[in-house]
Design an enzyme around this catalytic site. Sequence first.
Site, PDB file in Angstrom:
ATOM      1  N   CYS A 382     -25.568 -88.395 -52.706  1.00  0.00           N
ATOM      2  CA  CYS A 382     -24.625 -87.383 -52.976  1.00  0.00           C
ATOM      3  C   CYS A 382     -23.413 -87.718 -53.624  1.00  0.00           C
ATOM      4  O   CYS A 382     -23.696 -87.635 -54.859  1.00  0.00           O
ATOM      5  CB  CYS A 382     -24.273 -86.778 -51.417  1.00  0.00           C
ATOM      6  SG  CYS A 382     -23.728 -85.085 -51.661  1.00  0.00           S
ATOM      7  N   ARG A 463     -20.757 -79.388 -52.136  1.00  0.00           N
ATOM      8  CA  ARG A 463     -20.343 -78.203 -52.972  1.00  0.00           C
ATOM      9  C   ARG A 463     -20.471 -78.299 -54.507  1.00  0.00           C
ATOM     10  O   ARG A 463     -20.477 -77.605 -55.427  1.00  0.00           O
ATOM     11  CB  ARG A 463     -18.972 -77.864 -52.595  1.00  0.00           C
ATOM     12  CG  ARG A 463     -18.701 -76.661 -51.886  1.00  0.00           C
ATOM     13  CD  ARG A 463     -17.216 -76.307 -51.648  1.00  0.00           C
ATOM     14  NE  ARG A 463     -16.754 -76.478 -50.162  1.00  0.00           N
ATOM     15  CZ  ARG A 463     -17.249 -75.546 -49.313  1.00  0.00           C
ATOM     16  NH1 ARG A 463     -18.050 -74.708 -49.701  1.00  0.00           N
ATOM     17  NH2 ARG A 463     -17.050 -75.823 -48.059  1.00  0.00           N
ATOM     18  N   HIS A 507     -29.477 -85.708 -49.483  1.00  0.00           N
ATOM     19  CA  HIS A 507     -29.292 -86.679 -48.428  1.00  0.00           C
ATOM     20  C   HIS A 507     -30.419 -87.253 -47.711  1.00  0.00           C
ATOM     21  O   HIS A 507     -30.720 -86.905 -46.603  1.00  0.00           O
ATOM     22  CB  HIS A 507     -28.328 -86.200 -47.484  1.00  0.00           C
ATOM     23  CG  HIS A 507     -26.896 -86.119 -47.430  1.00  0.00           C
ATOM     24  ND1 HIS A 507     -25.926 -87.077 -47.422  1.00  0.00           N
ATOM     25  CD2 HIS A 507     -26.173 -85.153 -48.228  1.00  0.00           C
ATOM     26  CE1 HIS A 507     -24.697 -86.942 -47.772  1.00  0.00           C
ATOM     27  NE2 HIS A 507     -24.954 -85.414 -48.419  1.00  0.00           N
ATOM     28  N   GLU A 509     -31.426 -89.832 -46.172  1.00  0.00           N
ATOM     29  CA  GLU A 509     -31.369 -90.670 -44.969  1.00  0.00           C
ATOM     30  C   GLU A 509     -31.442 -89.782 -43.801  1.00  0.00           C
ATOM     31  O   GLU A 509     -31.801 -90.039 -42.705  1.00  0.00           O
ATOM     32  CB  GLU A 509     -29.723 -91.265 -45.086  1.00  0.00           C
ATOM     33  CG  GLU A 509     -28.653 -90.386 -44.708  1.00  0.00           C
ATOM     34  CD  GLU A 509     -28.065 -89.694 -45.830  1.00  0.00           C
ATOM     35  OE1 GLU A 509     -28.811 -89.539 -46.819  1.00  0.00           O
ATOM     36  OE2 GLU A 509     -26.869 -89.207 -46.043  1.00  0.00           O
TER      37      GLU A 509
HETATM   38  N1  GLN Z   1     -17.699 -84.143 -51.844  1.00  0.00           N
HETATM   39  C1  GLN Z   1     -18.974 -84.000 -52.626  1.00  0.00           C
HETATM   40  C2  GLN Z   1     -19.252 -82.555 -52.825  1.00  0.00           C
HETATM   41  O1  GLN Z   1     -18.853 -81.669 -52.095  1.00  0.00           O
HETATM   42  C3  GLN Z   1     -20.013 -84.659 -52.194  1.00  0.00           C
HETATM   43  C4  GLN Z   1     -20.455 -84.511 -50.889  1.00  0.00           C
HETATM   44  C5  GLN Z   1     -21.265 -85.578 -50.053  1.00  0.00           C
HETATM   45  O2  GLN Z   1     -21.501 -86.611 -50.427  1.00  0.00           O
HETATM   46  N2  GLN Z   1     -22.010 -85.055 -49.024  1.00  0.00           N
HETATM   47  O3  GLN Z   1     -20.163 -82.076 -53.774  1.00  0.00           O
END
Ligand code: GLN
Length: 536
Positions: A382, A463, A507, A509
């Site tokens: 991410c 986001r 994600h 994981e």
């Molecule tokens: N802050 C980033 C976003 O909102 C990554 C989010 C995350 O790693 N879950 O896109």
Amino acid sequence: MQSKYIVILGSLMSGLGKGVVTSSILKILDFYDYNAMPVKFDGYLNYDCGTMNPYRHGEVFVLDDRSEVDMDFGIYERFLNKNLTGDLSITGGKLFEEVITKERKGGFLGEDVQIIPHLTNEAIRMVEKVAEEKKTDVLVIEVGGTVGDIENSYFIEAMRQFALRHEVIFINLTYSPQLDVVGEQKTKPAQLGFRSMLQSGIRPDFVICRSSRKLEEKTKEKLALFANISKERVIDDSDQETIYKLPLHFMKQGFDRMLLNAMGLKGRKANKSKMASWSKKVEKVIKPGSSTRIAIVGKYTDLRDSYASVKEALIHAGAALDSRIDVKWIESDTLEKGDTGKKLEDVDGILVPGGFGKRGIEGMVNAIRYARENKVPYLGICLGMQLMVVEYSRNIAGMKNADSSEFNGGSRYKVIDLLKSQRGVDKKGGTMRLGLWKCRLSEGTQAYVAYGRESIAERHRHRYEFNNAYRKALEDKGLVISGTTTDGKLVEFVEWKDSFGIATQSHPELRSRLEDPSPPFVSFVRAAKKLAKERL
Ligand code: GLN
């Protein structure tokens, strides 16, 4: 068959591992081929965990169906190896919302709406609904918090009343402290806990007791006496080599038979092959043939619970590859001053996990640069993918000060940006790109090799996105876009060409299980293990 119910209540303090105990009980029931599911009560008034700070509360877990739930759901899924749903999470926020919405519709005309019976009835109704819809044989209800808290008191009262209508087994998780290794195991705190439970009108059927060392017979006797149960029903929950051993440890004490008997579920035998395959995995965790050192470079490393699923996914991958994973936790702030190499030279793999906000970002970018330049295997999750793109843009594609608009809205090269659809969003709850998304991987890429197929799906919670305006420019400079959403519109996986480096906007994981480890984690650990071997 009518569902049976088990209610698990903790006393004295949090952090005793109630989620692991609940998951172990679920696993035992699964060994007997019963359809067992969890329900989690959480007393807080947040509707869900989505707006909580992982640094305070631990990681926010996301389910396939977009629900943002308590991290205990991660433990349930990792033990049960099933994908669960958001209706199993009942928070104070959801409960109050139900009751107030009903009241506004005139559902309680003429009545004063009260905690008892309105809120408690609603909690009971929600639990019954889950049991019916999921057709459970046994529903295992974990009550968050400890007996005596104001926050969960209405849930506990609801469960007392629930037992008047259904067959319910109550289990109390307690703790026996021991001040030093030779010292006596103390039972006074647990006794106070029992008293508090009895005051709530609940008598435990079983007591599970945490302790650092095996419970002594005389400790069990004392606990039994004060809990009003027989000594056999006091179950040892002393420290094990791995949490995954706990179901087997409980069964060694005959807890499975006693529990099934208490619920009137006699006669069925445990499924030998299910148990054998679990035991084999547990052995792999306990006695690995090698060790691999992985750096997790994050911003919440002081509270390890913030990265619970990442840590477990590494353990699962390690077990699959017969390797113990030694995690080196590195607070990313500390890599901002240029001595990145010193901190990273002894690791075999570098992982940058998810995260929000500006703090610590440059340290992560430095770590990724170090991994790329020194060909240390890299896995980005991410935020870890977004920063892999940022690093590549700055240092290979010549886009000076390239950044994500989350951190630098003024950057000329906003290689990570908000989608139009996210720009107008001002509500924070449940508005990110969430839940399970399908992805198509390109043949021949590292990601494709990891999964061994083209079509996959992983969970999301973010986001910001890869900015398609830079797709061509970055590809021309050698960055590989190895996976996109099925419509091709959103970038899901990127990677390096010259060394092992995979990063994903998802994600993975969150779907990793001891019995079904996450493919990119396995590939990553395999590459790290190889590097470790080469270094010997
Ligand atoms: N802050 C980033 C976003 O909102 C990554 C989010 C995350 O790693 N879950 O896109």
